[in-house]
Design an enzyme around this catalytic site. Structure first.
Site, PDB file in Angstrom:
ATOM      1  N   GLU A   1       0.685  -1.123  -0.168  1.00 52.11           N
ATOM      2  CA  GLU A   1       0.051  -0.090   0.007  1.00 52.11           C
ATOM      3  C   GLU A   1       1.002   1.400  -0.091  1.00 52.11           C
ATOM      4  OE1 GLU A   1      -3.542   1.881   2.808  1.00 52.11           O
ATOM      5  OE2 GLU A   1      -2.317   0.235   3.570  1.00 52.11           O
TER       6      GLU A   1
ATOM      7  N   LYS B   1      -9.069   2.280  -2.480  1.00 51.26           N
ATOM      8  CA  LYS B   1      -9.268   1.889  -1.076  1.00 51.26           C
ATOM      9  C   LYS B   1     -10.876   2.241  -0.634  1.00 51.26           C
ATOM     10  CE  LYS B   1      -7.198   1.179   3.549  1.00 51.26           C
ATOM     11  NZ  LYS B   1      -5.918   1.767   4.445  1.00 51.26           N
TER      12      LYS B   1
ATOM     13  N   CYS C   1      -5.680  -3.303   2.144  1.00 50.87           N
ATOM     14  CA  CYS C   1      -5.360  -3.001   3.443  1.00 50.87           C
ATOM     15  C   CYS C   1      -6.522  -3.570   4.156  1.00 50.87           C
ATOM     16  CB  CYS C   1      -4.584  -1.928   3.916  1.00 50.87           C
ATOM     17  SG  CYS C   1      -3.941  -1.787   5.873  1.00 50.87           S
TER      18      CYS C   1
END
Length: 268
Positions: free
Chosen positions: A41, A112, A146
């Site tokens: 990330e 995300k 994540c």
């Protein structure tokens, strides 16, 4: 297909250095027979760098870093997935992951969706949907970032869309070893998919990353697992193994969606 994960970077670097490290890892992974390399990330800039720095370094999805990464993919003959800050056409900044095939063609860009605390919310806007499943080296691949993978609905949706491998660039910090050690293997097992979890390592400001990047099979067993520092790990992904896992452990076939309507309702 063989899949590689570049765990790192242990020290803060600028974009040119990050791209140089990506290039070196791409050639290393390709020399080991890998068809896909996954980096963590916010790999290009660092993750815990503050909203101002994130905004200054954010690029368009087809910006100069993406063009350089496409050249790396073509030269090494390997597909790439890496995290970076995206400046959207709407002017907002997103925590994004770019996917480029081995010929240098962009395949998708995932933003995300689940933002982690103030660290994310102060720097990024949330993505509004999961990216589609794409095919890399004959394997159907979905991408999460994540915190996204910690929501079982995200992985299940990609599995139902046909994903055989879920690639997860991440920046998992202490004290959350449990995510890398238990939650990620559980996601692989309960969805009969491979999961490749690519973490950062070392420290960044007040954060210490746990490392422990892993490539997990559909039975929840590690195929490869990194330690705490910078490392390149490689493992083979065979879609036939996912098919066999789904036949032996038919969670997806035995679902009863009519019971789960409450999952889409707002909590009171």
């Amino acid at each position: 297909m063989r899949v590689a994960i570049l765990q790192g970077l242990d020290a803060a670097v600028d974009k040119p250095e990050a791209l140089a490290r990506l290039e070196a890892a791409a050639f290393d992974a390709a020399s080991q027979g890998a068809g896909l390399l996954i980096a963590p990330e916010m790999f290009l800039t660092g993750y815990n760098i503050g909203p101002d720095a994130v905004g200054q370094m954010a690029e368009a999805v087809d910006g100069p870093s993406a063009q350089q990464a496409a050249g790396i993919a073509r030269a090494a003959g390997i597909a790439l997935i890496y995290g970076y800050p995206e400046r959207g056409a709407d002017g907002a900044v997103y925590n994004a992951a770019m996917v480029i095939d081995a010929g240098g063609k962009p395949l998708l860009n995932h933003r995300k969706c689940h933002l982690f605390g103030d660290l994310d919310r102060n720097a990024f806007s949330a993505g509004q949907d999961l990216a589609p499943v794409v095919t890399i080296g004959g394997v159907k691949v979905g991408v999460l970032i994540c915190y996204d993978v910690e929501f079982p609905e995200s992985v299940r949706r990609l599995a139902l869309a046909g994903a055989e491998l879920i690639a997860v660039p991440t920046a998992l910090m202490q004290p959350f070893d449990v995510i890398a050690k238990i939650v990620v293997p559980a996601r692989a097992f309960e969805n009969q998919v491979f999961v490749a979890y690519a973490n950062r390592s070392g420290s960044e400001a007040e954060l210490t990353y746990v490392g422990l990047s892993c490539i997990v099979a559909p039975d929840g067993v590690d195929l490869a697992r990194a330690g705490r520092g910078e490392e390149l790990i490689v493992a083979a992904i065979d879609p036939a193994v996912a098919d066999a896992a789904r036949a032996a452990n038919p969670y997806l076939a035995d679902r009863r969606p009519e019971l789960y309507g409450a999952l889409t309702r707002e909590r009171a």
